[in-house]
Enzyme design. Structure first.
Site, PDB file in Angstrom:
ATOM      1  N   SER A   1      19.796  52.599  45.502  1.00  0.00           N
ATOM      2  CA  SER A   1      20.260  53.973  45.326  1.00  0.00           C
ATOM      3  C   SER A   1      20.317  54.787  46.608  1.00  0.00           C
ATOM      4  O   SER A   1      21.122  55.701  46.723  1.00  0.00           O
ATOM      5  CB  SER A   1      19.376  54.678  44.304  1.00  0.00           C
TER       6      SER A   1
ATOM      7  N   HIS B   1      22.856  51.499  39.086  1.00  0.00           N
ATOM      8  CA  HIS B   1      23.923  52.086  39.905  1.00  0.00           C
ATOM      9  C   HIS B   1      25.136  51.165  40.015  1.00  0.00           C
ATOM     10  O   HIS B   1      26.064  51.461  40.767  1.00  0.00           O
ATOM     11  CB  HIS B   1      23.415  52.405  41.314  1.00  0.00           C
TER      12      HIS B   1
ATOM     13  N   LYS C   1      24.114  56.976  33.619  1.00  0.00           N
ATOM     14  CA  LYS C   1      24.905  57.091  34.853  1.00  0.00           C
ATOM     15  C   LYS C   1      26.386  56.872  34.504  1.00  0.00           C
ATOM     16  O   LYS C   1      26.971  57.727  33.849  1.00  0.00           O
ATOM     17  CB  LYS C   1      24.351  56.117  35.902  1.00  0.00           C
TER      18      LYS C   1
HETATM   19  C1  LIG Z   1      18.501  55.984  37.666  1.00  0.00           C
HETATM   20  C2  LIG Z   1      17.777  54.726  37.725  1.00  0.00           C
HETATM   21  C3  LIG Z   1      16.818  54.391  36.757  1.00  0.00           C
HETATM   22  C4  LIG Z   1      16.405  55.365  35.693  1.00  0.00           C
HETATM   23  O1  LIG Z   1      17.369  55.435  34.701  1.00  0.00           O
HETATM   24  P1  LIG Z   1      17.108  56.424  33.465  1.00  0.00           P
HETATM   25  O2  LIG Z   1      17.906  55.832  32.360  1.00  0.00           O
HETATM   26  O3  LIG Z   1      17.580  57.761  33.888  1.00  0.00           O
HETATM   27  O4  LIG Z   1      15.646  56.395  33.193  1.00  0.00           O
HETATM   28  C5  LIG Z   1      16.219  53.154  36.825  1.00  0.00           C
HETATM   29  N1  LIG Z   1      16.530  52.287  37.800  1.00  0.00           N
HETATM   30  C6  LIG Z   1      17.432  52.575  38.765  1.00  0.00           C
HETATM   31  C7  LIG Z   1      17.745  51.570  39.811  1.00  0.00           C
HETATM   32  C8  LIG Z   1      18.064  53.810  38.755  1.00  0.00           C
HETATM   33  O5  LIG Z   1      18.936  54.087  39.712  1.00  0.00           O
END
Ligand SMILES: *Cc1c(COP(=O)(O)O)cnc(C)c1O
Length: 397
Positions: free
Chosen positions: A185, A213, A244
């Site tokens: 990220s 991501h 996302k």
């Molecule tokens: C955003 C993210 C999460 C968390 O996701 P949520 O569904 O918002 O809890 C977990 N792992 C990674 C790599 C992320 O980028």
């Protein structure tokens, strides 16, 4: 009530303010699209959301949520194994496993929940987990939840020699789990999945990849890192989020082989002790995956926009970190500078995030741009112009 406790909190908060890492929340009052209304700033171009495919405000997807609210009511009011499992959960789980070419899948209320569920559920005394040093906080916390009799090892970011060293260190362990983000990220780089899988096979380890991501973003049809490398069906455990690219509403999942998913139903604690994914979120996620399946061109369109953004940044004399994802970081040096540039950009109507220490290493503070298919090419031109102006201003002071 202890005055001392609150005084301590106040001191800690003050020191966050002094160090420039205190976070002020910004309030939005419109759906996320290429722009959104942000209180005190008005309508601004959005370069910091995970709404990669621009599905958050698609009428079809909003309608799917409205229909589900009418059909299922507000929520489950129960955990899955009591009376919290709805037919829409099964439909979504079948869709996700089909989409990712795995045998089965299980939803959670978030990917955070999914990651902290699966790691302690499958590892016990004598086992080992080996994690990339830049993995997401939810993976780190998932690793912390294993018992003290599970060996925990961390390898250098995407460094295959370091991974092999750790695999050797774990060679006397039972189950060995290697865990990596698919797309990282803060860097926007893609994990070296083929090498990771090959090494894991050589040392008898299994592989877990968090594709939060990457799902919807990379791979020809948006199936993520495994598709990017032509390795669909070759990863033991895939975790992901619906918060996302896949609609942005919320929810997470684990996808993999049937015995794994069945074990999670029996043993994973967030599944056993926390409410199921609200049916309305399941319906939104399902509609998002269906939308992606019938409109695979949006993935290509996002890819073209991300490529264009990189090109224009380079043309403007900047050096974005390389990568094939929709995350484009530009290193600016120190933390205060990154925050100051991001603030200046927001005042000029472009919302990007500045990240500094301790989220990223000291001296590597950055402006992180996230490209969304919701952006127009004009939005991208404007964003690059504003970023350059703000960078110049910060260099002048
Ligand atoms: C955003 C993210 C999460 C968390 O996701 P949520 O569904 O918002 O809890 C977990 N792992 C990674 C790599 C992320 O980028």
């Amino acid at each position: 009530m202890s005055d001392k406790f609150y005084a301590n909190l106040q001191n800690t908060l003050e020191s966050l303010k002094t160090s420039g890492t205190y976070k002020n929340l910004k309030y939005l009052s419109s759906p996320l699209s290429n722009s959104a209304f942000v209180e005190e700033y008005g309508k601004v171009t959005i370069l910091c959301s995970n709404n990669y495919l621009g599905l958050a405000d698609k009428p079809e997807i909003i309608q799917a949520g409205i229909d589900a609210l009418k059909k299922y009511g507000a929520g489950a009011a129960s955990v899955r194994f009591i009376c919290g499992t709805f037919d829409i959960h099964r439909a979504l789980e079948e869709k996700i496993s089909d989409f990712l070419h795995t045998e089965a899948a299980l939803t959670y209320t978030s990917c955070w929940s999914a990651n902290t569920a699966v790691i302690p559920a499958i590892l016990g005394p004598g086992d080992a987990v080996i994690s990339d040093e830049l993995n997401h906080a939810s993976i780190i916390d998932g690793c912390r939840l294993v018992g003290k009799d599970v060996k925990r090892l961390v390898y250098k970011h995407s460094d295959m020699d370091s991974l092999e060293e750790k695999l050797k260190e774990a060679s006397d362990c039972g189950t060995i789990l290697v865990v990596t983000d698919g797309v990282f990220s803060m860097e926007g780089d893609v994990a070296k999945l083929p090498e990771i899988v090959a090494l894991a096979e050589r040392y008898g380890a299994i592989v877990m990849m968090d594709d939060s991501h990457a799902t919807g973003v990379i791979g020809k049809s948006g199936r993520g890192t495994a598709e990017y490398y032509n390795m669909l069906g070759k990863v033991d455990i895939i975790s992901g989020t619906f918060g996302k690219a896949l609609g942005g509403a919320g929810g997470g999942f684990i996808a993999g082989r049937k015995p794994l998913i069945d074990m999670l139903v029996q043993k994973s604690r967030p599944h056993l002790f926390s409410n199921s994914l609200p049916p309305v979120l399941a319906a939104i996620a399902l509609a998002a995956v269906e939308y992606l399946e019938s409109n695979p061109q949006i993935v290509e369109s996002l890819r073209s926009k991300a490529k264009y953004m990189r090109q224009e940044l380079i043309k403007a004399g900047l050096e974005p970190l390389e990568g094939d994802s929709a995350i484009i970081p530009i290193i600016v040096g120190d933390t205060a500078k990154a925050i100051c540039i991001a603030d200046a950009m927001l005042k000029k109507g472009v919302y990007a995030t500045g990240f500094g220490y301790p989220v990223v290493p000291e001296g590597k503070a950055r402006i992180r741009i996230q490209v969304s298919d919701a952006l127009t090419y004009d939005d991208i031109d404007l964003s690059v112009r504003v970023l350059c102006e703000c960078l110049r201003q910060s260099a002048a002071v």
